[in-house]
Design an enzyme around this catalytic site. Sequence first.
Site, PDB file in Angstrom:
ATOM      1  N   LYS A 162       0.881  -1.160   0.000  1.00  0.00           N
ATOM      2  CA  LYS A 162       0.000   0.000   0.000  1.00  0.00           C
ATOM      3  C   LYS A 162       0.920   1.211   0.000  1.00  0.00           C
ATOM      4  O   LYS A 162       1.571   1.507   1.003  1.00  0.00           O
ATOM      5  CB  LYS A 162      -0.914   0.017   1.238  1.00  0.00           C
ATOM      6  CG  LYS A 162      -1.763   1.285   1.284  1.00  0.00           C
ATOM      7  CD  LYS A 162      -2.562   1.450   2.556  1.00  0.00           C
ATOM      8  CE  LYS A 162      -3.088   2.878   2.623  1.00  0.00           C
ATOM      9  NZ  LYS A 162      -3.810   3.151   3.877  1.00  0.00           N
TER      10      LYS A 162
ATOM     11  N   GLY B 237      -8.084   9.462   9.013  1.00  0.00           N
ATOM     12  CA  GLY B 237      -8.479   9.589  10.420  1.00  0.00           C
ATOM     13  C   GLY B 237      -9.480  10.694  10.695  1.00  0.00           C
ATOM     14  O   GLY B 237      -9.872  10.894  11.843  1.00  0.00           O
TER      15      GLY B 237
ATOM     16  N   ALA C   3      -9.677   1.941   8.715  1.00  0.00           N
ATOM     17  CA  ALA C   3      -8.855   1.725   9.905  1.00  0.00           C
ATOM     18  C   ALA C   3      -9.496   2.432  11.092  1.00  0.00           C
ATOM     19  O   ALA C   3     -10.257   1.821  11.855  1.00  0.00           O
ATOM     20  CB  ALA C   3      -7.425   2.199   9.680  1.00  0.00           C
TER      21      ALA C   3
END
Lengths: 66, 256
Positions: free
Chosen positions: B97, B158, B206
């Site tokens: 990635k 995030g 994530a």
Amino acid sequence: MRIIVNGAEAEIAEGSSVGDLVRQRVDDRRRVAVARNGEVVPRAEWDSTPLAERDTVEVLAPVAGG
Amino acid sequence: MDDSLVLGGEKFESRLLLGTGGVPSLEVLEQVIAASGTQVVTIALRRVEAAAGAPLVAVLEKAGVRLLPNTAGCMTAREAVLTAQLAREAFETNWVKLEVIGDDRTLLPDPVELLDAAERLVADGFTVLPYTNDDPITARRLADVGCAAVMPAGAPIGSGLGIRNPHNIALIREAVTVPVVLDAGIGTASDAALAMELGCDAVLIASAVTRARSPELMAEAMRDAVRAGRAAYRAGRIPRRWHAEASTPIAGFPQL
């Protein structure tokens, strides 16, 4: 001789190899990767790659991320 | 009908790729992998003093997931290429990635460095999955140099802001034939469903899972959202209309 390992100065015996350094730093050699002076040292070459004065070495291991 | 995801020449039943960043413990990691049904999990490399090492890998090996090493934190093509090569040594995989970020504030990709790194890694035999901006042109360039997928950001890493520009994600889907994996920005289940409804082939999540109040429950929610969104995409949504269209027939309406 003096080398830099993971950003810090370290003393290691003359004639040490990358393999010797890895043994000093980790218990489990699996999943560890090493760069010496900005180049990958493949696992198969750790023991045959000698360290030299002022080498910069990074010893890396897995961490959660990404 | 077989609706597997084909990524880098491999087939996967799950269209949810899981990032391990922010996971509070290895126990929680085990729970979220099981609950999400994921088959591909990202992992990073750091100096041994700061690394989790063998126990982390043991959890992932036990779960039987494919490891997807990342180049998180790299800001130049040179750094990213070297990190990918180190990851190939550590994890014995040529999958990567690819992340090459432009600054610490947004963590958004630097497209110039990214494309350079992608080209070099493809030439070196890597299966390159680049984290990219939600720009159809950059995505096409990445596909053209041989990347195995493109992974556009829905919003900064995030941030949990969802998909800020759904139109661009749909344009990316049109612009490339390789899989499109929505990466970064997903905050909750509806964001993941939207990504799939827009035609993304998978999502990578994530923080939305690992930092949820209940990571395990959120992993389950994401699993269901990805399945629902994919099914809706395949089913074909009805066209949007400005005014109502009666669903009950007018013919036969009684004289009351």
